[in-house]
Design an enzyme around this catalytic site. Structure first.
Site, PDB file in Angstrom:
ATOM      1  CB  THR A  82      -0.907   0.044   1.238  1.00 28.82           C
ATOM      2  OG1 THR A  82      -0.079   0.021   2.411  1.00 28.82           O
ATOM      3  CG2 THR A  82      -1.865  -1.141   1.262  1.00 28.82           C
ATOM      4  CD  GLU A 144      -3.068  -2.450  -2.495  1.00 25.46           C
ATOM      5  OE1 GLU A 144      -1.946  -2.386  -1.932  1.00 25.46           O
ATOM      6  OE2 GLU A 144      -3.344  -1.881  -3.564  1.00 25.46           O
TER       7      GLU A 144
END
Ligand SMILES: [Zn+2]
Length: 304
Positions: A82, A144
């Site tokens: 991320t 993610e």
């Protein structure tokens, strides 16, 4: 028995029953076919929900004849980082025009967040290409991973390590997804693999080898093949014939590169992505014996 096997045995049972009985299949047999082809969730032992139209005026029958020509819409598992912390990641991935199916936080806890149902499309890949297919959001699951990435230049060595407990979460999650959708090892990839030069996540510190050895997820080469190919590394590595062949091999593995015999930007970016994934000690985008040999070894194993 896998799903294909179940479907196949169901079809086989229709054949057997129709060939030794009358031409009309009795309803009882159809019921059996349905049971045989339902996908049973291995954890809950319950059949998966069937998603189909429910109409007021017509019966959309579940007493269907399953087609043998079918596979999963999900064909790729794509891993990301991320580049921001967990709180911000949750905010951005749930409130902005970007998302992923799963978020793996960087806490040593037992939580993995599901942000988008697996049956829906998450927006994580963007303009992307792998094995000649574009727009991989349509055909992938995206994970993610909270990791701060690289605060410097993308090619600098300032990437953030992944803690052990986080890799365990990713490993178990990826293993579960790959198993359920029968995702091919070469289709477990990083964002950087499908968008070379644009994205660099999950970065060179993501332990792809560990994912392969400890969880059986993704692709990895055999060392013996690598050594064998290194011994065959050609002398003339600057000719367009050599470069065209290398590009052809990259393309064969999945990377979106031209086969023009030149180390252009697109090719160099793909080499960087390949190195970050399979030879993370050095990701300078230059062809060298080890990079060349690893690519050959991977194609030998997965694309013979
Ligand atoms: Zn990404």
């Amino acid at each position: 028995m896998n799903v294909k096997g179940l479907i196949f045995s169901a079809i086989a049972s229709i054949f057997i029953l129709t060939s030794c009985a009358t031409s009309k299949i009795p309803p009882k047999v159809i019921t059996k076919v349905i049971r045989d082809t339902v996908i049973i969730n291995s954890k809950t032992e319950q059949p998966e929900m069937t998603r189909a139209a429910k109409l007021d005026n017509y019966k959309v029958t579940t007493d269907y004849y399953p087609a043998i020509s079918q596979d999963n819409r999900v064909r790729f598992l794509i891993l990301h980082y991320t580049a921001i912390n967990t709180d911000l990641s949750l905010k951005v991935l749930t409130q902005k025009d970007v998302s992923a199916h799963y978020l793996v936080n960087d806490y040593d806890d037992k939580v993995i967040n599901l942000l988008v149902d697996e049956t829906k499309r998450a927006w994580h890949a963007g303009i992307s290409n792998w094995k000649g297919l574009d727009n991989l959001n349509f055909s992938s699951i995206g994970i993610e991973i909270v990791n701060l990435g690289n605060k410097g230049n993308d090619l600098s060595p300032n990437y953030t390590p992944y803690p052990d407990y986080q890799i365990k979460k990713v490993g178990e999650l990826a293993q579960d997804i790959v198993k359920r959708y029968a995702i091919s090892p070469v289709n477990v990839i990083g964002h950087s693999d499908i968008t070379p030069g644009r994205k660099f996540d999950p970065g060179p510190l993501f332990p792809w080898k560990r994912l392969y050895t400890e969880y059986g997820v993704g692709a990895w080469y055999d060392d013996a093949d690598k050594l064998l190919f290194i011994s065959q590394y050609p002398w003339d590595t600057t000719s367009s014939v050599f470069i065209t062949q290398f590009q052809t091999d990259l393309k064969k593995y999945g990377y979106n590169v031209p086969t023009n015999g030149m180390i252009d930007t697109q090719t160099k970016n793909a080499i960087v992505a390949f190195q970050m994934h399979f030879r993370p000690e050095k990701y300078d985008g230059a062809i060298d014996a080890e990079t060349w040999a690893i690519l050959k070894a991977l194609n030998k194993k997965y694309n013979p």
